[in-house]
Design an enzyme around this catalytic site. Structure first.
Site, mmCIF file in Angstrom:
data_model
loop_
_atom_site.group_PDB
_atom_site.id
_atom_site.type_symbol
_atom_site.label_atom_id
_atom_site.label_comp_id
_atom_site.label_asym_id
_atom_site.label_seq_id
_atom_site.Cartn_x
_atom_site.Cartn_y
_atom_site.Cartn_z
ATOM 1 N N LYS A 14 -84.720 -27.360 -3.151
ATOM 2 C CA LYS A 14 -85.934 -26.796 -3.762
ATOM 3 C C LYS A 14 -85.938 -25.276 -3.644
ATOM 4 O O LYS A 14 -85.208 -24.706 -2.805
ATOM 5 C CB LYS A 14 -87.174 -27.383 -3.082
ATOM 6 C CG LYS A 14 -87.285 -27.040 -1.597
ATOM 7 C CD LYS A 14 -88.388 -27.842 -0.913
ATOM 8 C CE LYS A 14 -88.463 -27.522 0.572
ATOM 9 N NZ LYS A 14 -89.408 -28.419 1.271
ATOM 10 N N TYR A 43 -93.819 5.912 4.153
ATOM 11 C CA TYR A 43 -95.274 5.904 3.941
ATOM 12 C C TYR A 43 -96.040 5.776 5.249
ATOM 13 O O TYR A 43 -95.722 4.935 6.086
ATOM 14 C CB TYR A 43 -95.663 4.735 3.034
ATOM 15 C CG TYR A 43 -95.166 4.856 1.628
ATOM 16 C CD1 TYR A 43 -95.334 6.016 0.876
ATOM 17 C CD2 TYR A 43 -94.524 3.777 1.021
ATOM 18 C CE1 TYR A 43 -94.882 6.097 -0.438
ATOM 19 C CE2 TYR A 43 -94.076 3.852 -0.293
ATOM 20 C CZ TYR A 43 -94.258 5.010 -1.008
ATOM 21 O OH TYR A 43 -93.808 5.087 -2.306
HETATM 22 C C1 LIG Z 1 -88.619 -29.032 2.326
HETATM 23 C C2 LIG Z 1 -88.654 -30.478 2.620
HETATM 24 C C3 LIG Z 1 -87.625 -31.085 3.363
HETATM 25 C C4 LIG Z 1 -86.523 -30.296 4.035
HETATM 26 O O1 LIG Z 1 -87.049 -29.726 5.219
HETATM 27 P P1 LIG Z 1 -86.083 -28.881 6.195
HETATM 28 O O2 LIG Z 1 -86.912 -28.643 7.391
HETATM 29 O O3 LIG Z 1 -85.736 -27.640 5.460
HETATM 30 O O4 LIG Z 1 -84.910 -29.752 6.439
HETATM 31 C C5 LIG Z 1 -87.634 -32.457 3.493
HETATM 32 N N1 LIG Z 1 -88.620 -33.199 2.941
HETATM 33 C C6 LIG Z 1 -89.642 -32.651 2.253
HETATM 34 C C7 LIG Z 1 -90.707 -33.516 1.693
HETATM 35 C C8 LIG Z 1 -89.707 -31.275 2.072
HETATM 36 O O5 LIG Z 1 -90.715 -30.736 1.387
#
Ligand SMILES: *Cc1c(COP(=O)(O)O)cnc(C)c1O
Length: 407
Positions: free
Chosen positions: A47, A280
């Site tokens: 993702k 800044y």
């Molecule tokens: C992002 C996500 C994962 C992966 O989690 P990690 O801690 O990066 O391994 C697994 N399941 C779901 C539903 C997620 O949203």
């Protein structure tokens, strides 16, 4: 296996900044995760553009190394993988009313359903589709976020899904849930969630659901909690070589290798007198005559402004820290009198074995987690994927391929 940025032809990427993505490291991490969960299939979670690493090349590399599933949050991310020609099982779980259910069903994507509104929409889409929908029912076993509440809601959802399955509109391919505190080994919620997960499985299976996959484990659970592995583990951050939390260990402790190396080309080095305000707000003032180096990346590139005065960078073999505010496009380091030429490589983070900081160091400097550091690196920074060829993994040092496409 070592990947050194100097091996990559400089012409392959713009000089200002780039994120080198070591796909051999990614494949090695996938193998480590498969060994950690030998009885389960592995879903590589890709993702948010593979946590900033480039979804399509990372998805291909994960499949090459034995992942059998890919996971995304949104349906658009899942459809983009299919559109790029990625085969096999792909699941996505973050739906809002309106879909695109029909497109997902026809692209043979496993869709997650957490409530009746979603089941109704996927059934409606499946009526017009050429194939039954693949539906994975999600229960909230204690995270308190997405997922159907156990009890009456779960029972009604399972019953309705079974009726649609009997009508040939869908197949219930999975039953699943997600942990709240798997990154804190021993947290009492872990055992509580596991026992609730077994209950929601028993209820659904007792009614006749025969899921292909039952799953609840994320990266920390994959690495530390064998009883949570069931048929499938969903690993995200560990695929990219980053420890889910310092409490579980460093990447090296876990046998993981960070995949992303973020570098920038020093844009200017100049001598300044003592008492010179820097950036800044003048939050930094040079303590004496010194040299300043301009690092041409900033918060628009995902370098957290919260790491002002603290963010670390390796320049000319020495660890420097951001002097003053991190701005939108650039920040400054005090080079303490050193005068590396403009164009010298500044390494913001990488695996750490050249003495460079890691994404975890930036997370500490910004008061966040390393997930956020890599995921937020902006689109203005080209991703340069190296070690595309899985066949060369046994001899990765000898082979550096560059895909300068910036994807
Ligand atoms: C992002 C996500 C994962 C992966 O989690 P990690 O801690 O990066 O391994 C697994 N399941 C779901 C539903 C997620 O949203």
């Amino acid at each position: 296996m070592t990947v050194i940025a100097e091996n990559v032809p400089l012409s392959s990427a713009p000089a200002r900044a780039r994120a080198l993505i070591d796909l051999a490291a990614l494949r090695a991490n996938v193998r480590v995760l498969r060994e950690a969960a030998p009885g389960a299939q592995l879903m590589a979670v890709v993702k948010s553009d593979a946590y900033g690493h480039g979804a399509v090349p990372c998805a291909r590399a994960a499949l090459d190394a034995g992942a059998t599933w890919l996971g995304t949050a949104t349906p658009e991310e899942a459809l983009a993988l299919r559109a790029a020609g990625i085969p096999g099982r792909i699941m996505c779980w973050l739906w809002t009313p309106g879909g695109p259910w029909r497109e997902a069903v026809e692209a043979d994507i496993d869709v997650s359903v957490s409530g009746m509104w979603a089941l109704d929409e996927v059934i409606a889409a499946a009526r017009g589709a050429a194939t039954p929908a693949r539906v994975q029912l999600k229960a909230d076993t204690g995270l308190g976020r997405n997922g159907c509440q156990p009890g009456d809601d779960w029972e009604r959802l399972v019953d309705a899904a079974l009726r649609a399955q009997a009508d040939g509109l869908l197949r219930i391919t999975g039953l699943w849930s997600h942990f709240a505190c798997a990154d804190e080994p021993g947290h009492p919620s872990i055992a509580a969630q596991l026992s609730r997960f077994r209950e929601i499985l028993a209820l659904a299976e007792g009614k006749g659901v025969t899921p292909e996959v039952r799953h609840i484990a994320n990266s920390p659970a994959t690495l530390t909690l064998p009883e949570s592995h069931f048929d499938l583990v969903r690993s995200g951050i560990a695929v990219y070589g980053i420890s889910p939390s310092p409490e579980i260990g460093t990447a090296a402790d876990l046998g993981l290798r960070p995949v992303m190396t973020l570098t920038a080309s020093v844009a200017l080095v100049k001598r300044v007198p003592g008492g010179h305000g820097v950036s800044y707000g003048h939050h930094y003032t040079t303590p004496g005559a010194t040299t300043l180096g301009l690092i041409p990346v900033g918060y628009a590139d995902g370098i957290p402004r919260h790491a002002s005065d603290r963010g670390p960078v390796l320049v000319g073999g020495k660890w420097r820290t951001a002097a003053g505010r991190i701005a939108m496009d650039q920040f400054v380091v005090d080079l303490g009198g050193d005068e590396p030429p403009a164009g010298t490589e500044a390494v913001l983070f990488g695996p750490g074995d050249r003495g460079e900081p890691t994404a975890e160091d930036w997370a500490q400097a910004a008061g966040t987690i390393a997930y956020e550091i890599v995921t937020r690196i902006g689109t203005r920074v080209p991703r340069v994927h190296v070690h595309l060829d899985a066949d060369a993994d046994a001899d990765a040092d000898a082979d550096v391929d560059v895909d300068g496409s910036g994807t």
